[in-house]
Design a protein around this motif. Structure first.
Motif, PDB file in Angstrom:
ATOM      1  N   GLN A  26       2.881  11.469  -1.615  1.00 24.34           N
ATOM      2  CA  GLN A  26       3.597  10.371  -0.964  1.00 24.34           C
ATOM      3  C   GLN A  26       5.087  10.413  -1.288  1.00 24.34           C
ATOM      4  OE1 GLN A  26       2.254   8.507   1.217  1.00 24.34           O
ATOM      5  NE2 GLN A  26       0.075   8.838   0.894  1.00 24.34           N
TER       6      GLN A  26
ATOM      7  N   ALA B 207       1.081   1.209   7.626  1.00 25.59           N
ATOM      8  CA  ALA B 207       1.126   0.178   6.581  1.00 25.59           C
ATOM      9  C   ALA B 207       0.546   0.699   5.266  1.00 25.59           C
ATOM     10  CB  ALA B 207       0.359  -1.063   7.042  1.00 25.59           C
ATOM     11  N   THR B 208      -0.499   1.505   5.365  1.00 25.51           N
ATOM     12  CA  THR B 208      -1.114   2.069   4.157  1.00 25.51           C
ATOM     13  C   THR B 208      -0.162   3.014   3.453  1.00 25.51           C
ATOM     14  OG1 THR B 208      -3.302   1.919   5.193  1.00 25.51           O
ATOM     15  CG2 THR B 208      -3.092   3.354   3.255  1.00 25.51           C
TER      16      THR B 208
ATOM     17  N   THR C 294       2.860   0.653   2.016  1.00 25.35           N
ATOM     18  CA  THR C 294       2.550  -0.343   0.978  1.00 25.35           C
ATOM     19  C   THR C 294       1.737   0.200  -0.187  1.00 25.35           C
ATOM     20  OG1 THR C 294       0.505  -1.050   2.107  1.00 25.35           O
ATOM     21  CG2 THR C 294       2.555  -2.142   2.740  1.00 25.35           C
ATOM     22  N   LYS C 295       0.957   1.240   0.070  1.00 26.74           N
ATOM     23  CA  LYS C 295       0.090   1.820  -0.962  1.00 26.74           C
ATOM     24  C   LYS C 295      -0.884   0.793  -1.539  1.00 26.74           C
ATOM     25  CE  LYS C 295       3.548   5.211  -2.452  1.00 26.74           C
ATOM     26  NZ  LYS C 295       4.300   5.771  -3.605  1.00 26.74           N
ATOM     27  N   LYS C 296      -1.285  -0.176  -0.702  1.00 22.10           N
ATOM     28  CA  LYS C 296      -2.213  -1.216  -1.157  1.00 22.10           C
ATOM     29  C   LYS C 296      -3.663  -0.740  -1.170  1.00 22.10           C
ATOM     30  CE  LYS C 296       0.855  -4.474  -1.737  1.00 22.10           C
ATOM     31  NZ  LYS C 296       1.164  -5.015  -3.082  1.00 22.10           N
ATOM     32  N   ALA C 297      -3.928   0.356  -0.499  1.00 24.81           N
ATOM     33  CA  ALA C 297      -5.291   0.898  -0.454  1.00 24.81           C
ATOM     34  C   ALA C 297      -5.214   2.413  -0.495  1.00 24.81           C
ATOM     35  CB  ALA C 297      -6.001   0.440   0.818  1.00 24.81           C
TER      36      ALA C 297
END
Length: 432
Positions: free
Chosen positions: A403, A16-17, A20-23
């Motif tokens: 990424q 998920a990280t 999504t690159k949310k964190a």
């Protein structure tokens, strides 16, 4: 909580990280595995012990080598040695120099450089030489990274390579015997390499409109000559030292960190006795970013390897796999390895080898025949994942974003892997 459930949760969080690159990915790899270990009942002291042990091993094998390798190649770049080589090659070939030739050079130099036995030194040899050419011809540096990695993977059957060491150790096999069985797989890479040239050449022609240089050589020469750190009179001295490094790594098998320490000190004293500190300062930010990522990846590996997660995943794999597929489980995992390694460090994948061998033995398949396909093919995956430190080295040297590169490389290397397997089936290297 079940170790298997915790392993699945950890993998899902990592995936998920990445998506999504949310964190920040490195922070997630540092913190979440430790939390998982604590939730599984390990004390802070126990968790700290196996994490510190993993980090110590990492610094011994890669951390110190990277520091001095970066310093050494930064000095060679500043001194203009690689630019001089590129200009000489470009002028010599004249109109014959084009993107097709550059792709072939990337394959040849990449294949030669992996004779050092380790991807990181191979990247440090290949890309500083060729990046100026990529820029001059506006060639996609992510494509160049993929081409170089494919060529390096084809030669990973060398018995002194770090990949062979990991594989033979994990599988409990003799490195020389495994190398002999893996060599035919290296030859099966030839059609895949040619197809990559065709594909990336076509992509380049569509994007740029020509195979020729898009940057005037005179402009590049002018920009190079404006470099105050240029050392044209020391070109042959620097080249001889560089060749001696290759011989020390590839022929005598000396430890890379020792080779690069000596090369760094000698090159600094010869080229920049009064201002080597300025050159070293340019390496700092790049090395710090890679070091932080190295630490994060190794924390992740330490928790996975020391909390029983690998064994739990292995048992689950055997439980859910239908009996009629067990005979081909190693081939199925081989075909999926690039996608799997995208989210799981290859060291954890390697821990599954004893299971593959045990299953293969039940069907009369020799252990070396089960593992040999992974030696070269798994190497395609090791540069296509944000969970491997060498990816960050390659991306730093090619000036690409990790990424973005990995998302581009995974489908291409998955197809490349399939082409290699198909070639192996056609020529009888892999017998179904």
């Amino acid at each position: 909580m079940s170790v298997l459930i915790m392993a699945v949760i950890l993998i899902h969080i990592v995936v998920a990280t990445v998506i999504t690159k949310k964190a920040p990915f490195n922070f997630v790899l540092m913190i979440v595995p430790i939390v998982c270990a604590l939730l599984l009942g390990y004390s802070v002291e126990e968790t700290s012990t196996f994490v510190v042990g993993q980090l110590s091993s990492m610094m011994e094998s890669a951390g110190f080598m990277l520091l001095f390798a970066f310093l050494y190649f930064q000095m060679l770049t500043e001194a203009g040695m690689f630019d001089t080589i590129v200009m000489a090659v470009t002028k010599k070939l004249g109109n014959k120099m084009n993107v097709i030739v550059i792709m072939v050079l990337t394959t040849l130099i990449g294949g030669f450089s992996i004779l050092t036995g380790n991807f990181t030194p191979a990247y440090l040899i290949t890309f500083p030489i060729l990046v100026p050419l990529y820029k001059e011809f506006d060639f996609d540096r992510e494509a160049a990274f993929i081409i170089a990695q494919t060529a390096m993977s084809a030669l990973c059957f060398i018995p002194w390579g770090i990949g062979m060491a990991y594989t033979a150790s994990s599988a409990g096999l003799d490195a020389n015997e495994l190398a002999a069985a893996s060599m035919p797989w290296g030859l099966c890479f030839i059609p895949a390499i040619i197809l990559q040239w065709v594909y990336f050449g076509w992509k380049h022609k569509r994007r740029v409109g020509t195979f020729q240089a898009v940057v005037a050589i005179e402009k590049v020469e002018k920009e190079t000559q404006e470099n105050p750190n240029l050392r044209p009179k020391l070109f042959w001295v620097n080249l001889i030292i560089f060749i001696l490094c290759l011989v020390a790594l590839g022929v005598f098998g000396l430890d890379p960190y020792l080779v690069f320490i000596v090369a760094t000190v000698v090159t600094a004293m010869i080229n920049f006795p009064k201002n080597f500190g300025e050159i070293f300062a340019k390496v700092g930010p790049m090395y710090l970013n890679i070091l932080v990522m190295l630490i994060a990846i190794n924390i992740y590996q330490a928790v996975f390897n020391n909390t029983g997660m690998v064994g739990a995943l292995s048992d689950a794999l055997l439980a859910v796999c239908p009996d009629f597929l067990l005979r081909y489980i190693h081939i199925i995992m081989l075909l999926l390895c690039v996608v799997i390694i995208y989210v799981i460090p290859f060291q954890i994948f390697n821990a599954l080898y004893p299971i593959f061998i045990s299953i293969g033995a039940g069907f009369g398949i020799p252990a070396v025949a089960v593992i040999a396909p992974f030696v070269c093919n798994l190497s395609l995956a090791t540069s296509s994942t944000p969970t491997n430190s060498s990816t960050y080295t390659g991306c730093a040297l090619t000036e690409t974003e990790v990424q973005h590169f990995c998302k581009k490389a995974v489908p291409i290397q998955t197809v490349t892997n399939a082409v290699v397997v198909l070639t192996a089936v056609i020529f009888g290297v892999l017998q179904l």
